[in-house]
Design a protein around this motif. Structure first.
Motif, mmCIF file in Angstrom:
data_model
loop_
_atom_site.group_PDB
_atom_site.id
_atom_site.type_symbol
_atom_site.label_atom_id
_atom_site.label_comp_id
_atom_site.label_asym_id
_atom_site.label_seq_id
_atom_site.Cartn_x
_atom_site.Cartn_y
_atom_site.Cartn_z
ATOM 1 N N MET A 13 0.845 -1.194 0.000
ATOM 2 C CA MET A 13 0.000 0.000 0.000
ATOM 3 C C MET A 13 0.882 1.247 0.000
ATOM 4 O O MET A 13 2.010 1.215 0.488
ATOM 5 C CB MET A 13 -0.912 0.021 1.232
ATOM 6 C CG MET A 13 -1.877 -1.155 1.298
ATOM 7 S SD MET A 13 -3.049 -1.015 2.667
ATOM 8 C CE MET A 13 -4.304 0.031 1.926
ATOM 9 N N GLY A 14 0.327 2.315 -0.529
ATOM 10 C CA GLY A 14 1.074 3.564 -0.546
ATOM 11 C C GLY A 14 0.408 4.536 -1.501
ATOM 12 O O GLY A 14 -0.399 4.137 -2.338
ATOM 13 N N PRO A 15 0.769 5.806 -1.399
ATOM 14 C CA PRO A 15 0.155 6.816 -2.268
ATOM 15 C C PRO A 15 0.555 6.613 -3.730
ATOM 16 O O PRO A 15 1.492 5.870 -4.018
ATOM 17 C CB PRO A 15 0.730 8.133 -1.739
ATOM 18 C CG PRO A 15 1.454 7.812 -0.490
ATOM 19 C CD PRO A 15 1.779 6.363 -0.519
ATOM 20 N N SER A 16 -0.124 7.302 -4.614
ATOM 21 C CA SER A 16 0.269 7.302 -6.023
ATOM 22 C C SER A 16 1.718 7.763 -6.124
ATOM 23 O O SER A 16 2.119 8.714 -5.445
ATOM 24 C CB SER A 16 -0.608 8.268 -6.815
ATOM 25 O OG SER A 16 -1.942 7.861 -6.739
ATOM 26 N N GLY A 17 2.492 7.066 -6.930
ATOM 27 C CA GLY A 17 3.880 7.473 -7.115
ATOM 28 C C GLY A 17 4.805 6.991 -6.014
ATOM 29 O O GLY A 17 5.970 7.386 -5.955
ATOM 30 N N SER A 18 4.321 6.100 -5.152
ATOM 31 C CA SER A 18 5.171 5.654 -4.037
ATOM 32 C C SER A 18 6.064 4.484 -4.431
ATOM 33 O O SER A 18 6.958 4.113 -3.675
ATOM 34 C CB SER A 18 4.309 5.267 -2.831
ATOM 35 O OG SER A 18 3.438 4.214 -3.175
#
Lengths: 198, 235
Positions: B37-42
Motif C-alpha cells: 500500500m502507498g500513495p500514487s507514485g510511491s
C-alpha cells in the motif's frame, strides 16, 4: 456512553428468562465475543441499579442459593425504547486518536505523517486479525459475533480512510504555508482533502 | 519464494534522477499473501514490475524461488516469467476470442504442454475458482467478477507459485471484490505466494502482512506475529 451500553446490554439478556449475576457476565461475554470484558463487581452493581429503577426484580434464589432476577414490564418497555432510539451520545469525538492527531497537526515540531503511519500500521495489523477471525467464523454460527466482527472491520476501514484524509490535509496545509508545491505523494491515494470533505 | 534485498530502481530525469524504489528489502514466503500500500507514485507498480521480472533493478537483488532474476538472459527470463509467475490485472487482460478454458490453457500451451493436458489443467483450475460451468464461454458472456476469477485461474495454472496482483478488485463492486479475494486467498493457502497491490483497506485485510511504501521507500510493515487470541478467541 459505555456505562449505559452495559446497563442496556445486561437488561436485554433478561428477555429470554430469569438470570443470576454471574450468568449475566458469562452470557454478555458470549454475546459480545469477549470484546467487552466485564468484571463481576460491575455486573452486580449494574444489576442493583436495574433493580432500583424497577427494570428487574428479584424472584428468589436458585438451587445454588444465587439471587435470581427477572425483567419487569417496566423493564421491557424501557428496553423496547432503547432498541428503537438511535445512538447519538457516543464517545467517538473524544477518542484518543482524534485528540492525538489534532494536537500533532497543530504542532510544527511533530511529524504528523509519522504519527499517521504508526497508527496506519497498527490499524492494518488489527484489520488483518479481525478479517482472519471473520474468515474463520462459521457463516451460520452466532450472528451477534459475526456482526460484531463486521463492526470492528468497518470501523477500522473507516479509520484508515480518515488517516489518509488527515495526512493529506496536514501535508497540504503545511505545504501551502511553506509556499512549496505539493509533493506527489500526499496521502494513501486519498481524495484531495477539500473534495473528500464534501 | 520472493525476496527483495536492497532493491533500488532509478530513472534518469531532466535535471536529476527519480528514485522510484529506494533500498527496499522484504520477502514473501509460500502460503503468504502480502499487500503493498502507498500513495500514487510511491513505487507500488515499480515493485510489482521488478518482482515479475518485467523490469530490472538499478541495484540490489530480486530472487524468485532462489533464482536471481538479474542472472537470467532475456530468453530464460521470458520463460521463467511465463512458467513460474502469474499476473492478475485490474482489467483482467483476457483474450476475447478465446473461451474461458482456452484463456487459462494458453500459458500452458505456450510453455509447450500438449493441448489435451493444458485443457485438463485449465478445467481443473477453473473448477478451483468455482467456474466449471462457464469453461466454454467467451469473456464477453461473463460478468466482471467471473472474468477476474478466470484471470486468477490463468495466473496460477500449472506450476506457477507466485501471483502478482495489481488492484485486481478495482473494477468490481464490493461483494464481487471480496469473492475474488476469497479465490486468491484460497490459492495462496494451497501453497502459492502472492503480492497484492491495493489501496482498499478492506481487501488488504485479507492478507498476512502489509508493507507501506512512500516515495520509493519501505516506511513500515505489519508483522505476521500477531496474536491469534486477539479477542480471547483461538479460532
Amino acid at each position: 456512553m459505555q456505562r449505559n451500553a452495559v446497563r442496556w446490554g445486561l437488561l436485554a439478556l433478561f428477555v429470554d428468562g430469569p438470570k443470576y449475576g454471574y450468568q449475566l457476565r458469562t452470557e454478555f461475554d458470549a454475546r459480545t465475543g469477549g470484546t467487552w470484558a466485564l468484571n463481576v463487581g460491575q455486573v452486580y452493581t449494574t444489576l442493583e441499579r436495574l433493580a432500583r429503577d424497577g427494570y428487574v426484580a428479584s424472584i428468589g434464589g436458585n438451587d445454588d442459593g444465587r439471587a435470581v432476577y427477572a425483567i419487569t414490564p417496566q423493564g421491557r418497555e424501557a428496553l423496547a425504547g432503547w432498541f428503537t432510539t438511535p445512538v447519538t451520545d457516543t464517545d467517538r469525538p473524544r477518542s484518543e486518536l482524534a485528540i492525538k492527531l489534532a494536537m500533532a497537526a497543530a504542532d510544527p515540531d511533530v511529524d504528523a505523517s509519522a504519527v499517521v503511519q504508526a497508527q496506519r500500521t497498527e490499524s492494518m495489523r488489527q484489520l488483518h486479525d479481525y478479517t482472519r477471525l471473520r474468515r474463520r467464523a462459521d457463516p451460520d454460527g452466532d450472528v451477534g459475533w459475526l456482526l460484531l466482527l463486521d463492526h470492528l472491520i468497518f470501523n477500522l476501514e473507516g479509520e484508515m480512510r480518515w488517516l489518509d484524509h488527515a495526512e493529506a490535509t496536514v501535508l497540504r496545509r503545511r505545504t501551502r504555508r511553506a509556499g512549496t508545491p505539493l509533493p506527489a505523494s500526499s496521502g494513501q491515494d486519498s481524495e484531495p482533502a477539500e473534495t473528500a470533505a464534501q | 519464494m520472493l525476496r527483495f534485498t536492497g532493491v533500488s530502481r532509478v530513472y534518469p530525469a531532466a535535471e536529476s534522477v527519480v528514485r522510484a524504489l529506494d533500498e527496499v528489502s522484504f520477502a514473501v514466503n509460500r502460503g503468504e499473501l502480502v499487500a503493498v500500500m502507498g500513495p500514487s507514485g510511491s513505487g507500488k507498480s515499480t515493485l510489482l514490475a521488478l518482482a515479475g521480472g518485467l523490469d530490472a533493478p538499478t541495484s540490489g537483488s530480486v530472487q524468485v524461488e532462489g533464482v536471481e532474476l538479474g542472472g537470467l538472459d532475456a530468453t530464460a527470463l521470458a520463460r521463467w516469467r511465463r512458467d513460474r509467475i502469474g499476473y492478475v490485472f485490474q482489467d483482467y487482460n483476457l483474450v476475447t476470442d478465446l473461451t474461458a478454458a482456452e484463456n487459462v490453457a494458453l500459458p500452458r500451451e505456450l510453455a509447450g504442454v500438449g493441448t489435451g493436458r493444458a485443457r485438463r489443467e485449465a478445467v481443473a483450475a477453473l473448477a478451483e475458482v468455482g467456474l466449471s460451468d462457464v469453461a466454454d464461454r467467451f469473456p464477453d458472456q461473463l460478468s466482471g467478477g467471473q472474468q477476474q476469477r478466470i484471470a486468477i485461474a490463468r495466473a496460477l495454472v500449472g506450476e506457477r507459485g507466485l501471483v502478482l496482483a495489481d488492484e485486481p478488485t478495482g473494477a468490481l463492486d464490493s461483494r464481487t471484490g471480496l469473492a475474488v479475494l476469497e479465490v486468491l486467498r484460497a490459492r495462496i493457502d494451497a501453497g502459492a505466494a502472492g503480492v497484492l497491490v491495493t489501496h482498499e483497506p478492506r481487501y488488504a485485510g485479507w492478507v498476512d502482512r502489509t508493507i507501506f511504501l512512500r516515495d520509493g521507500r519501505l516506511v513500515d510493515a505489519t508483522t505476521r506475529e500477531t496474536p491469534e487470541q486477539l479477542l480471547g478467541h483461538s479460532s
